[in-house]
Design an enzyme around this catalytic site. Structure first.
Site, PDB file in Angstrom:
ATOM      1  CB  CYS A   1      49.671  63.546  26.148  1.00  0.00           C
ATOM      2  SG  CYS A   1      48.574  64.611  27.091  1.00  0.00           S
TER       3      CYS A   1
ATOM      4  CB  CYS B   1      44.592  62.348  27.303  1.00  0.00           C
ATOM      5  SG  CYS B   1      44.946  63.815  26.339  1.00  0.00           S
TER       6      CYS B   1
ATOM      7  CG  ASP C   1      53.892  19.928  39.929  1.00  0.00           C
ATOM      8  OD1 ASP C   1      54.072  19.477  41.068  1.00  0.00           O
ATOM      9  OD2 ASP C   1      53.139  19.400  39.098  1.00  0.00           O
TER      10      ASP C   1
ATOM     11  CG  ASP D   1      48.633  20.413  36.783  1.00  0.00           C
ATOM     12  OD1 ASP D   1      48.241  21.237  37.621  1.00  0.00           O
ATOM     13  OD2 ASP D   1      48.529  19.184  36.942  1.00  0.00           O
TER      14      ASP D   1
ATOM     15  CG  ASP E   1      50.685  22.166  40.614  1.00  0.00           C
ATOM     16  OD1 ASP E   1      50.899  21.477  41.616  1.00  0.00           O
ATOM     17  OD2 ASP E   1      50.975  21.794  39.465  1.00  0.00           O
TER      18      ASP E   1
END
Length: 755
Positions: A28, A31, A438, A641, A645
């Site tokens: 759960c 845990c 871009d 790319d 960038d």
């Protein structure tokens, strides 16, 4: 506002290592919290994230201060088992056992045994109600019930006791505590009642609760196995062997023994073993399993090939450039595993709730028992109500709500060639308001192409292009390459040139032989034509029109006469306009950013339907432009790319790297699109919205379920057996809802284009 997460810190990646531990025994959300706290308390651990659905822990640690062994020991110390020797998370080519299948098989054995024994108990109890008699004396029937219930309680249900004991050693409680206390109360009450000669027994309740909870866990395990299908599919792509040329001999060797520089033979129908470059031969390769592109890609000498993709038609030789964990597939698997092991910020709410939930439930159960016993003088009903509260409140559904959706969502992304770095990236992508594209390589192809050939003064177009391409064959300029490629694609035969002269900033000049005659050819700008005093009457307007369309026009002159115009441009990808339109339909603002001049940028923007353009922005200025948009209270996704960038990708709230082939693991990006198809951005954002919507649905039902059923159980209106069935059903319903994401379909209807 902080716009980037720590995971991209280069310092972190240089000084820390990652480790994945496979953990069993978690049941759960509490845990998960306990294991996380234990790992984070180990000196040298930078970060630890535990995934309930994957049954794993992803840890970043300082190698000089912590070791895999000390981390595994920390998990064992809080009562959970590490299934196997820990190994680095990026160790891709090691054989992996299917723990989901093992867990499911063990649960199935216990469930079947418990179910058969429980049916026996019910038969002994209710045979006369069902219209037949076993002919067994009452005392013997009651004793047989106790005998049948004992293995259900202490063998089939042993995992609840071991889990509760592990929690107790840590001075805490979890769902195992609830089940162990609840069923033990029913079992031991019945045992004492039997010894005192009473016939009011509840062995059926204890056995049925354990059986139904085991059924719920079995269904849950099966669903979790399906949820992690993406990783299994990726691992299944790995070729097992490679045919290598060594010392003039062909050798079939295991793929993990391939070394960088090895020459490998690949035949039709075979998988390419590792990443590499084609040396000789020609073929088409199906890269759909990596990029999502459905059409095979032509490969010839010099072309890059990706390991695990399928060779279709021809044979070729290749040189291995990346092997083992460096291959594109290995990086993709690591990326998907890290994403599936991570959590979105919404999960923090679940962890906080879980830490208070179990003690609160224990208190409610105690109050229900005291209330019925002391106030209403109905001790038996008090016991049953307390048992029902303990059983119905087990927070399995709460623990599964978030990780299962993230597991399925990131897996679905991988199937579509979209690799999401983390749950946090997924959650932030859902809230994006502005997408910055871009231009070069993202909206456009990133390489100039021949677009127009215009002829004047009686020259045919084919002749104009032949002359231009023949002259440009001697130039290394990218525009020259586009003209030569365009001529060859049209099947034109090029002439040899002499006296070639490059005129920087203006054009080129050369002499060539054509049809037995010598010609002087000029190719270049209007400035060059004017310097040579050539007439441009009626042609200048055509050049201005082409320039207004974002193209680069070049004049062609032969023997002192202008005979043609040739235009070259970085052409728009066929799918860009469709992607921009789809983003707008999703109510997103679309901005294009470029270093090009305003005129060219506006021409490209008009073609694809972008309204806002940021032009003449230098690479280092792109991050600043993204920051300005964020200062306008916009949540920004930057699409580029992934190389020039990188600063802008890192600055954005969500960085989306759009690349092809092996550029799959770009550090600055939160989301990587393997294909160069811009429609992947639409799919990524739509998938993030669908996944987080699914998480919220799961959390809503998990919370509502407890809010409604706990009071019913406390007030004696819910039988403990029905409580167990409802508890199991809640977990199964949450996982089933998450699995609906497997049928997510990208919103852009047409198939991705081939590049």
């Amino acid at each position: 506002m902080e716009h980037k997460h720590q995971t991209h810190s280069s310092q972190d990646t240089e000084t820390t290592e990652r480790l994945t531990l496979s953990i069993e025994g978690m049941h759960c959300a509490s845990c998960v919290a306990r294991v996380e706290i234990a790992l984070k308390n180990v000196p040298g651990v930078v970060d630890a994230s535990v995934n309930f659905a994957l049954e794993s822990a992803s840890i970043r640690y300082m190698p000089g201060q912590a070791t895999p062994e000390t981390l595994a020991e920390a998990v064992r110390n809080v009562g959970y088992n590490v299934r196997e020797e820990p190994q680095p998370a990026d160790h891709v080519y090691s054989p992996r056992r299917d723990h989901h299948a093992e867990n499911e098989a063990a649960l199935r054995r216990r469930f079947i045994a418990a179910a058969l024994l429980t049916v026996g108990i019910f038969t002994l109890m209710y045979s006369e109600l069902w219209g037949f008699s076993l002919g067994i004396p009452m005392e013997i029937a009651l004793t047989l019930q106790a005998i049948l219930a004992t293995p259900v309680q202490f063998w089939a249900g042993w995992q609840f006791y071991s889990g509760a004991w592990a929690a107790a050693r840590q001075k805490t409680t979890d769902m195992n505590t609830l089940i162990a206390v609840g069923t033990s109360a029913a079992y031991f009450y019945s045992l004492i009642a039997l010894l005192r000669g009473s016939t009011e027994l509840y062995f059926d309740t204890a056995a049925a609760i354990i059986t139904l909870i085991l059924l719920g866990r079995l269904l849950e395990a099966r669903a979790k196995g399906r949820a992690s299908a993406a990783i299994k599919k990726l691992l299944g792509l790995q070729p097992k062997t490679a045919r290598v040329l060594r010392d003039g001999k062909e050798l079939d060797i295991p793929v993990e023994e391939v070394r960088v520089g090895d020459v490998i033979l690949v035949r039709p129908g075979e998988k390419i073993p590792v990443d590499g470059v084609v040396l000789e031969g020609r073929s088409s390769v199906d890269e759909s399993m990596i990029s999502g592109e459905s059409i095979p890609v032509e490969k010839m000498a010099g072309a890059e090939v990706i390991g695990a993709t399928l060779n279709k038609t021809g044979s070729f030789q290749m040189r291995a450039t990346k092997v083992g964990k460096e291959t594109a597939l290995a990086q993709i698997i690591q990326l998907v595993e890290e994403a599936q092991a991570s959590r979105p910020p919404i999960q923090q709410l679940v962890n906080v709730v879980a830490s208070y939930f179990v003690p609160a439930v224990m208190l409610i159960a105690l109050l229900a028992f005291i209330g019925w016993t002391v106030v209403a003088h109905k001790a038996l009903l008090g016991l049953l109500s307390a048992v029902a509260v303990l059983i119905v409140a087990c927070p399995c559904a709460l623990g599964l709500a978030t990780p299962t959706s993230i597991l399925v969502g990131t897996g679905k992304g991988a199937e579509n060639g979209i690799f999401i770095r983390s749950g946090e990236s997924l959650e932030v992508a859902r809230a994006v308001t502005t997408v910055v594209l871009d231009k070069t390589g993202t909206v456009t192809r990133g390489e100039p192409r021949l677009t127009d050939v215009l002829a004047f003064n009686g020259f045919p177009e084919s002749e104009v292009l032949t002359l231009a391409a023949s002259v440009e064959r001697g130039s290394e300029h990218p525009l020259a390459e586009a003209i030569v490629t365009g001529a060859r694609e049209r099947g034109l035969a090029l002439a040899d040139t002499q006296e070639f002269v490059a005129l920087p900033g203006r054009g080129v000049r050369a002499r060539l032989e054509r049809n037995g005659q010598s010609h002087h050819v000029l190719l270049g700008s209007g400035l060059l034509m004017r310097e040579e005093r050539l007439s441009l009457d009626g042609i200048t307007s055509q050049a201005e029109r082409l320039s207004g369309e974002g193209k680069t026009p070049m004049f062609v002159a032969v023997d002192g006469r202008v005979v043609g115009l040739i235009a070259v441009a970085d052409t728009v990808k066929a799918e860009s306009a469709e992607a921009v339109s789809a983003l707008k339909k999703m109510r997103l603002e679309v901005v294009m950013i470029t270093g090009d001049n305003h005129r060219t940028a506006q021409a490209i923007a008009r073609q694809v339907g972008v309204d806002r353009v940021l032009a003449e922005v230098l690479p280092e200025g792109k991050a600043q432009e993204v920051k300005r948009l964020q200062e306008e209270n916009k949540i920004v996704a930057m699409v580029g790319d992934g190389i020039n960038d990188a600063p802008a990708l890192a600055q954005a709230d969500v960085g989306i790297a759009i690349g092809t082939g092996t550029d799959v693991a770009i550090e600055a990006a939160d989301i990587t699109l393997v294909s160069g198809d811009l429609r992947g951005v639409v799919t990524a954002i739509a998938l993030s919205r669908a996944t987080i919507r699914n998480v919220k649905q799961n959390l809503f039902w998990a919370f509502i379920y407890n809010v409604v059923l706990i009071p019913l159980a406390a007030f004696g209106m819910l039988n403990p057996i029905l409580a167990a069935a409802a508890m199991g059903l809640s977990s199964v319903s949450v996982v089933s809802n998450a699995l609906r994401l497997r049928w997510f379909y990208p919103p852009v209807m047409s198939a991705p284009a081939s590049h």
